[in-house]
Design a protein around this motif. Structure first.
Motif, PDB file in Angstrom:
ATOM      1  N   ARG A  70      13.002  35.867  15.322  1.00  0.00           N
ATOM      2  CA  ARG A  70      12.342  34.750  15.993  1.00  0.00           C
ATOM      3  C   ARG A  70      12.074  35.058  17.462  1.00  0.00           C
ATOM      4  O   ARG A  70      11.132  34.539  18.046  1.00  0.00           O
ATOM      5  N   ARG A  71      12.904  35.903  18.063  1.00  0.00           N
ATOM      6  CA  ARG A  71      12.657  36.316  19.438  1.00  0.00           C
ATOM      7  C   ARG A  71      12.277  37.793  19.460  1.00  0.00           C
ATOM      8  O   ARG A  71      12.873  38.611  18.757  1.00  0.00           O
ATOM      9  N   LEU A  72      11.283  38.106  20.277  1.00  0.00           N
ATOM     10  CA  LEU A  72      10.866  39.495  20.403  1.00  0.00           C
ATOM     11  C   LEU A  72      11.918  40.296  21.163  1.00  0.00           C
ATOM     12  O   LEU A  72      12.617  39.761  22.039  1.00  0.00           O
ATOM     13  N   PRO A  73      12.040  41.592  20.877  1.00  0.00           N
ATOM     14  CA  PRO A  73      12.952  42.419  21.671  1.00  0.00           C
ATOM     15  C   PRO A  73      12.573  42.376  23.146  1.00  0.00           C
ATOM     16  O   PRO A  73      11.390  42.347  23.498  1.00  0.00           O
ATOM     17  N   ALA A  74      13.560  42.401  24.023  1.00  0.00           N
ATOM     18  CA  ALA A  74      13.306  42.299  25.458  1.00  0.00           C
ATOM     19  C   ALA A  74      12.400  43.422  25.948  1.00  0.00           C
ATOM     20  O   ALA A  74      11.598  43.222  26.871  1.00  0.00           O
ATOM     21  N   GLN A  75      12.495  44.609  25.310  1.00  0.00           N
ATOM     22  CA  GLN A  75      11.680  45.730  25.785  1.00  0.00           C
ATOM     23  C   GLN A  75      10.196  45.491  25.560  1.00  0.00           C
ATOM     24  O   GLN A  75       9.362  46.041  26.276  1.00  0.00           O
ATOM     25  N   HIS A  76       9.840  44.644  24.588  1.00  0.00           N
ATOM     26  CA  HIS A  76       8.426  44.338  24.370  1.00  0.00           C
ATOM     27  C   HIS A  76       7.875  43.552  25.554  1.00  0.00           C
ATOM     28  O   HIS A  76       6.790  43.849  26.057  1.00  0.00           O
ATOM     29  N   GLY A  77       8.606  42.543  25.984  1.00  0.00           N
ATOM     30  CA  GLY A  77       8.155  41.765  27.124  1.00  0.00           C
ATOM     31  C   GLY A  77       8.054  42.622  28.371  1.00  0.00           C
ATOM     32  O   GLY A  77       7.082  42.514  29.137  1.00  0.00           O
ATOM     33  N   ASP A 135       1.591  39.514  18.307  1.00  0.00           N
ATOM     34  CA  ASP A 135       2.086  39.404  16.928  1.00  0.00           C
ATOM     35  C   ASP A 135       1.253  38.326  16.243  1.00  0.00           C
ATOM     36  O   ASP A 135       1.638  37.168  16.180  1.00  0.00           O
ATOM     37  N   MET A 136       0.101  38.717  15.724  1.00  0.00           N
ATOM     38  CA  MET A 136      -0.848  37.733  15.195  1.00  0.00           C
ATOM     39  C   MET A 136      -0.439  37.175  13.845  1.00  0.00           C
ATOM     40  O   MET A 136      -0.645  35.992  13.567  1.00  0.00           O
ATOM     41  N   TYR A 137       0.126  38.013  12.991  1.00  0.00           N
ATOM     42  CA  TYR A 137       0.281  37.636  11.586  1.00  0.00           C
ATOM     43  C   TYR A 137       1.728  37.654  11.095  1.00  0.00           C
ATOM     44  O   TYR A 137       1.975  37.501   9.908  1.00  0.00           O
ATOM     45  N   GLY A 138       2.675  37.847  11.985  1.00  0.00           N
ATOM     46  CA  GLY A 138       4.066  37.847  11.574  1.00  0.00           C
ATOM     47  C   GLY A 138       4.569  36.449  11.224  1.00  0.00           C
ATOM     48  O   GLY A 138       3.941  35.439  11.556  1.00  0.00           O
ATOM     49  N   PRO A 139       5.708  36.365  10.554  1.00  0.00           N
ATOM     50  CA  PRO A 139       6.225  35.057  10.135  1.00  0.00           C
ATOM     51  C   PRO A 139       6.614  34.165  11.310  1.00  0.00           C
ATOM     52  O   PRO A 139       6.734  32.951  11.140  1.00  0.00           O
ATOM     53  N   HIS A 140       6.817  34.742  12.502  1.00  0.00           N
ATOM     54  CA  HIS A 140       7.183  33.945  13.675  1.00  0.00           C
ATOM     55  C   HIS A 140       6.128  34.106  14.767  1.00  0.00           C
ATOM     56  O   HIS A 140       6.434  34.033  15.958  1.00  0.00           O
ATOM     57  N   THR A 154       4.037  33.754  20.371  1.00  0.00           N
ATOM     58  CA  THR A 154       2.985  33.389  21.318  1.00  0.00           C
ATOM     59  C   THR A 154       3.539  32.470  22.395  1.00  0.00           C
ATOM     60  O   THR A 154       3.276  32.661  23.595  1.00  0.00           O
ATOM     61  N   THR A 155       4.312  31.481  21.993  1.00  0.00           N
ATOM     62  CA  THR A 155       4.916  30.562  22.964  1.00  0.00           C
ATOM     63  C   THR A 155       5.861  31.305  23.895  1.00  0.00           C
ATOM     64  O   THR A 155       5.847  31.103  25.126  1.00  0.00           O
ATOM     65  N   GLU A 156       6.669  32.188  23.323  1.00  0.00           N
ATOM     66  CA  GLU A 156       7.632  32.951  24.121  1.00  0.00           C
ATOM     67  C   GLU A 156       6.928  33.802  25.172  1.00  0.00           C
ATOM     68  O   GLU A 156       7.305  33.810  26.357  1.00  0.00           O
ATOM     69  N   LEU A 157       5.890  34.528  24.769  1.00  0.00           N
ATOM     70  CA  LEU A 157       5.185  35.400  25.707  1.00  0.00           C
ATOM     71  C   LEU A 157       4.371  34.596  26.715  1.00  0.00           C
ATOM     72  O   LEU A 157       4.279  34.970  27.886  1.00  0.00           O
ATOM     73  N   THR A 158       3.785  33.497  26.279  1.00  0.00           N
ATOM     74  CA  THR A 158       3.044  32.646  27.218  1.00  0.00           C
ATOM     75  C   THR A 158       3.963  32.166  28.331  1.00  0.00           C
ATOM     76  O   THR A 158       3.617  32.213  29.522  1.00  0.00           O
ATOM     77  N   GLN A 159       5.150  31.715  27.965  1.00  0.00           N
ATOM     78  CA  GLN A 159       6.096  31.239  28.968  1.00  0.00           C
ATOM     79  C   GLN A 159       6.597  32.374  29.856  1.00  0.00           C
ATOM     80  O   GLN A 159       6.748  32.203  31.077  1.00  0.00           O
ATOM     81  N   LEU A 160       6.824  33.540  29.260  1.00  0.00           N
ATOM     82  CA  LEU A 160       7.274  34.695  30.037  1.00  0.00           C
ATOM     83  C   LEU A 160       6.224  35.096  31.071  1.00  0.00           C
ATOM     84  O   LEU A 160       6.539  35.308  32.250  1.00  0.00           O
ATOM     85  N   PHE A 161       4.970  35.194  30.630  1.00  0.00           N
ATOM     86  CA  PHE A 161       3.916  35.626  31.545  1.00  0.00           C
ATOM     87  C   PHE A 161       3.669  34.572  32.634  1.00  0.00           C
ATOM     88  O   PHE A 161       3.392  34.914  33.781  1.00  0.00           O
ATOM     89  N   ALA A 162       3.762  33.303  32.273  1.00  0.00           N
ATOM     90  CA  ALA A 162       3.596  32.248  33.272  1.00  0.00           C
ATOM     91  C   ALA A 162       4.674  32.369  34.347  1.00  0.00           C
ATOM     92  O   ALA A 162       4.386  32.288  35.552  1.00  0.00           O
ATOM     93  N   HIS A 163       5.901  32.594  33.897  1.00  0.00           N
ATOM     94  CA  HIS A 163       7.022  32.667  34.839  1.00  0.00           C
ATOM     95  C   HIS A 163       6.971  33.933  35.686  1.00  0.00           C
ATOM     96  O   HIS A 163       7.131  33.888  36.918  1.00  0.00           O
ATOM     97  N   GLU A 164       6.751  35.077  35.062  1.00  0.00           N
ATOM     98  CA  GLU A 164       6.843  36.352  35.762  1.00  0.00           C
ATOM     99  C   GLU A 164       5.592  36.681  36.569  1.00  0.00           C
ATOM    100  O   GLU A 164       5.669  37.378  37.594  1.00  0.00           O
TER     101      GLU A 164
END
Length: 317
Positions: free
Chosen positions: A113-120, A250-255, A260-270
């Protein structure tokens, strides 16, 4: 570009013999994508056999690559060394890029459900790098996939140019999209209004398709190359790049929605982007690419764009 080991294709493919005749024995097919097929000729050199002709021509693509290469980046980018027309088929000879394609997860059952930190961390490196390269006149002359004119034609602001692209794209096959997206016309107008309301922003290099196969990483996960510019490459607001990357990584994965929400929030913050700006650009991306591969429910990208729009807060405001 994605790796495509294919025994049947290798037995009927005439290109390895062609390249061998040009002094490149031991040619290996290493990838294929929308634009064509890539062959490794030797250490440091690959050839790309194009499936068609770029709408803006290879001279312009070559100039865009050169514009990017003039700026020091923490990762390599493509460079076209030679262009050839072989019996009406375009072939480009390009420098080989290091690393291997990034992966969201492997195998699919291992999706978390959460991407590995190294991806971000890797994506932030790429986004910051591209945002450090100023947009150029050559980039402004590019058209994006599916459109028939340079994106910037008649405009001096990226959000305004994108708002007009949304209108042109919605007019192409909007009736098909309306079958999956309620109140489409009103959502298109809300998105266009939101785009036109965005403040001025720096104009930098936009890749526009930062999916895992287009970022090469080393063994530690550090990004060492970015490739396959062209699908939505332009000059524009770096927040657009961040927004699209959050949506397509991650367009087609089960999560996928959670990612998308996780990365959107990460990019907004960082990176300091407003989340509403990122959602506006995500709606615009869905509205401008929904019909590029098909307009039926059997087409994955079409369904994906419709799902993006149904849950986008700007489109549905």
């Amino acid at each position: 570009m994605v790796d495509v080991p294919n025994l049947e294709a290798s037995l009927t493919d005439p290109w390895p013999a062609y390249f061998a005749g040009r002094g490149h024995p031991g040619v290996r097919r290493v990838g294929a994508g929308v634009e064509g097929v890539v062959y490794r000729l030797s250490a440091g050199l690959v050839a790309k056999v194009w499936s068609g002709r770029p709408p803006t021509g290879l001279d312009l693509t070559r100039q865009v690559y050169a514009d990017i290469a003039r700026h020091p980046l923490p990762f390599a980018t493509p460079e076209i060394l030679e262009v050839e027309d072989h019996g009406g088929v375009l072939v480009t000879y390009e420098r080989e890029l290091p690393g291997v394609s990034a992966e969201v997860s492997s195998p699919p059952a291992d999706h978390e459900r959460r991407l590995p930190a190294q991806h971000g961390a890797a994506l932030l490196t790429v986004l910051r790098g591209l945002a450090s390269v100023p947009g150029t006149e050559a980039m402004r002359r590019l058209s994006v996939q599916g459109d028939d004119r340079p994106l910037w034609q008649g405009h001096d602001r990226f959000p305004d140019a994108l708002a007009d692209l949304v209108a042109r794209a919605a007019a192409r096959h909007g009736a098909a999209l309306a079958g999956l997206v309620p109140d489409l016309d009103a959502g298109v107008e809300r998105t266009r209004e939101a785009l036109r309301s965005l403040p001025d922003a720096p104009v930098t290099t936009i890749h526009g398709d930062l999916v895992p196969p287009n970022i090469h990483a080393d063994a530690t996960g550090r990004p060492v190359a970015v490739l396959d510019f062209g699908f939505f490459t332009t000059a524009g607001d770096p927040a657009f790049e961040a927004a699209v990357t959050a949506a397509v990584w991650d367009m087609y994965g089960p999560h996928a929605a959670e990612h998308t929400t996780e990365l959107t929030q990460l990019f907004a913050h960082e990176l300091g982007y407003a989340e509403a700006t990122l959602e506006t650009y995500q709606a615009a991306y869905a509205l401008t690419t929904y019909d590029l591969f098909g307009t039926g429910e059997d087409d994955g990208h079409f369904r994906w764009c419709a799902a993006q729009l149904r849950r986008n807060t700007v489109f549905n405001a």
